[in-house]
Design a protein around this motif. Structure first.
Motif, mmCIF file in Angstrom:
data_model
loop_
_atom_site.group_PDB
_atom_site.id
_atom_site.type_symbol
_atom_site.label_atom_id
_atom_site.label_comp_id
_atom_site.label_asym_id
_atom_site.label_seq_id
_atom_site.Cartn_x
_atom_site.Cartn_y
_atom_site.Cartn_z
ATOM 1 N N UNK A 127 1.690 16.926 16.765
ATOM 2 C CA UNK A 127 2.335 15.737 15.651
ATOM 3 C C UNK A 127 3.525 15.267 16.106
ATOM 4 N N UNK A 128 4.281 15.984 16.522
ATOM 5 C CA UNK A 128 5.746 15.633 17.110
ATOM 6 C C UNK A 128 5.569 14.750 18.339
ATOM 7 N N UNK A 129 4.729 15.144 19.283
ATOM 8 C CA UNK A 129 4.435 14.368 20.639
ATOM 9 C C UNK A 129 4.004 12.952 20.255
ATOM 10 N N UNK A 130 3.008 12.928 19.164
ATOM 11 C CA UNK A 130 2.593 11.224 18.732
ATOM 12 C C UNK A 130 3.559 10.760 18.271
ATOM 13 N N UNK A 131 4.450 11.303 17.415
ATOM 14 C CA UNK A 131 5.893 10.722 16.946
ATOM 15 C C UNK A 131 6.511 10.158 18.103
ATOM 16 N N UNK A 132 6.959 11.099 19.096
ATOM 17 C CA UNK A 132 7.736 10.555 20.277
ATOM 18 C C UNK A 132 6.961 9.677 21.181
ATOM 19 N N UNK A 133 5.668 10.027 21.238
ATOM 20 C CA UNK A 133 4.938 8.931 22.375
ATOM 21 C C UNK A 133 4.777 7.597 22.105
ATOM 22 N N UNK A 134 4.165 7.683 20.507
ATOM 23 C CA UNK A 134 3.772 6.310 20.066
ATOM 24 C C UNK A 134 4.551 5.521 19.011
ATOM 25 N N UNK A 135 5.568 6.651 18.619
ATOM 26 C CA UNK A 135 6.696 5.873 17.494
ATOM 27 C C UNK A 135 5.927 6.137 15.932
ATOM 28 N N UNK A 136 4.713 6.970 16.138
ATOM 29 C CA UNK A 136 4.229 6.982 14.684
ATOM 30 C C UNK A 136 5.128 7.519 13.636
ATOM 31 N N UNK B 235 10.781 8.859 3.616
ATOM 32 C CA UNK B 235 12.133 8.941 4.042
ATOM 33 C C UNK B 235 12.101 7.400 5.187
ATOM 34 N N UNK B 236 13.282 7.347 5.417
ATOM 35 C CA UNK B 236 13.602 6.214 6.560
ATOM 36 C C UNK B 236 12.934 6.651 7.759
ATOM 37 N N UNK B 237 13.561 7.837 8.171
ATOM 38 C CA UNK B 237 13.206 8.300 9.389
ATOM 39 C C UNK B 237 12.179 9.518 9.559
ATOM 40 N N UNK B 238 11.216 9.590 10.470
ATOM 41 C CA UNK B 238 10.256 10.633 10.145
ATOM 42 C C UNK B 238 10.814 11.997 10.787
ATOM 43 N N UNK B 239 10.972 13.359 10.055
ATOM 44 C CA UNK B 239 11.464 14.314 10.555
ATOM 45 C C UNK B 239 10.754 15.571 10.136
ATOM 46 N N UNK C 172 18.472 22.459 4.899
ATOM 47 C CA UNK C 172 17.908 21.124 4.965
ATOM 48 C C UNK C 172 17.316 20.305 3.940
ATOM 49 N N UNK C 173 16.024 21.060 3.734
ATOM 50 C CA UNK C 173 15.332 20.411 2.679
ATOM 51 C C UNK C 173 15.799 20.101 1.202
ATOM 52 N N UNK C 174 16.760 21.073 0.990
ATOM 53 C CA UNK C 174 17.661 20.787 -0.333
ATOM 54 C C UNK C 174 18.631 19.572 -0.053
ATOM 55 N N UNK C 175 19.262 19.739 1.140
ATOM 56 C CA UNK C 175 20.356 18.472 0.922
ATOM 57 C C UNK C 175 19.856 17.185 1.282
ATOM 58 N N UNK C 176 18.594 17.040 2.033
ATOM 59 C CA UNK C 176 18.476 15.864 2.892
ATOM 60 C C UNK C 176 17.398 15.212 1.738
ATOM 61 N N UNK C 177 16.552 16.105 1.354
ATOM 62 C CA UNK C 177 15.259 15.556 0.469
ATOM 63 C C UNK C 177 15.769 15.586 -1.048
ATOM 64 N N UNK C 178 16.627 16.413 -1.484
ATOM 65 C CA UNK C 178 17.130 16.882 -2.913
ATOM 66 C C UNK C 178 16.088 17.541 -3.520
ATOM 67 N N UNK C 179 15.306 18.367 -2.474
ATOM 68 C CA UNK C 179 14.065 19.072 -3.294
ATOM 69 C C UNK C 179 14.555 20.307 -3.465
ATOM 70 N N UNK C 180 14.169 20.880 -4.929
ATOM 71 C CA UNK C 180 14.469 22.289 -5.371
ATOM 72 C C UNK C 180 12.975 22.827 -5.902
#
Ligand code: GDP
Length: 285
Positions: free
Chosen positions: A111-120, A186-190, A242-250
């Motif tokens: 999944x990470x590779x397809x993000x990096x290879x094809x900008x998905x 999100x704006x950026x896929x992470x 990270x999930x709490x601060x960046x996504x505001x998820x609780x």
């Protein structure tokens, strides 16, 4: 498993978002059917990514632009396995301990590779154990909640379990679905680790379930060595910063509340099943 069918499904639906939850999810089965689990949980991810790439017309150039279809891969805390550190975060090294964990690790990296290879826009959620009243009865939380309900209502005498000392970070599935959806907005896929950050043992799970029906678990629980796994994952706990601060998820449900919710639901289900059985026996309809 069938690439052409996946391409056809994506092409027909033209989705905005794809959530790949398709997997064989019961870890012990992965030692018995390692190749099948690898096909579905590992290669299946590649086939989904390929289907999206083909339908989006991404041609292999690194700067192809990514297309419009966003992809979520259900990665797993089982990838941490014999954990290099506790709690486990987005940067913790993987050491999977079962064919299931190994296959999920492939799915994560492809999944990470397809993000990096094809900008998905393709992301992995490294979700820790998530449960609900709909959990399959082979998983330990549901096995325990069903047993507590059946024992309370007089339909079961004892409960056989494996390793009572295993530690997990268990949360409520409904909360985790919210996290999956947030990850695709999100704006950026992470990639994110998703859990509660709280550790409990299997023994705690038994205690919370049996206390809900006013029974002492020690009177009913037996350890069966046959249920102990060939390679156990002893401790899993999420670093949720990270999930709490960046996504505001609780998370909204803690583990004792979750076990109580599951036992309450099973008390009703077991009662219904037995009423239905009694009706059939009495020939009332
Ligand atoms: P997993 O973490 O995805 O493998 O979820 P499970 O609910 O199947 O197992 C959680 C933990 O409970 C593991 O460490 C198991 O070894 C432990 N465990 C102890 N007894 C049992 C049992 O009877 N059934 C299951 N499924 N797990 C058990």
């Amino acid at each position: 498993m069938d690439q052409a069918s996946l391409v056809s499904a994506v092409d027909t639906v033209q989705p905005d978002e794809v959530y790949n939850l398709g997997a064989i999810s019961f870890v012990p089965m992965s030692w018995q059917q390692a190749e099948l689990v690898t096909e579905i949980n590992g290669m299946g991810v590649l086939r989904m990514l390929e289907a999206i790439r083909m339908v989006s017309g991404l041609n292999g150039s690194r700067h192809a632009g990514g297309g419009q279809i966003r992809f979520y891969q259900a990665s797993s805390s089982e990838m941490f396995g014999k954990a290099a550190e506790t709690p486990q975060s987005e940067t913790t090294r993987f050491h999977p301990r079962s064919p299931y964990g190994v296959a999920k690790t492939y799915g994560h990296f492809i999944t990470k590779n397809y993000r990096e290879s094809f900008g998905m826009y393709a992301v992995s959620g490294m979700l820790f154990n998530h449960e609900s009243p709909r959990r399959g009865a082979e998983f330990v939380t549901r096995k325990i909640s069903l047993a507590a309900a059946r024992i309370k209502l007089g339909h079961q005498k004892k409960l056989d379990l494996g390793n009572l000392d295993a530690v997990r970070d268990w949360g409520f599935a409904g909360d985790y679905v919210r996290a999956m959806h947030l990850m695709l907005q999100q704006e950026e896929p992470t990639d994110y680790v998703v859990g509660t950050g709280q550790m409990h043992t299997v023994r705690d799970a038994v205690r919370y379930a049996f206390e809900h029906v006013d029974l002492d678990w020690k009177d009913y629980v037996c350890v069966d060595p046959a249920l102990v796994r060939p390679a156990e994952v002893e401790v899993l706990c999420a670093d949720t910063q990270r999930v709490r601060t960046e996504l505001g998820w609780e998370p909204t449900v803690d583990f004792p509340q979750l076990m109580h919710m599951m036992v309450e639901s099973d008390l009703q289900q077991v009662s219904r099943e037995h009423e239905y059985g009694d009706l059939l026996l009495a020939g009332s309809w």
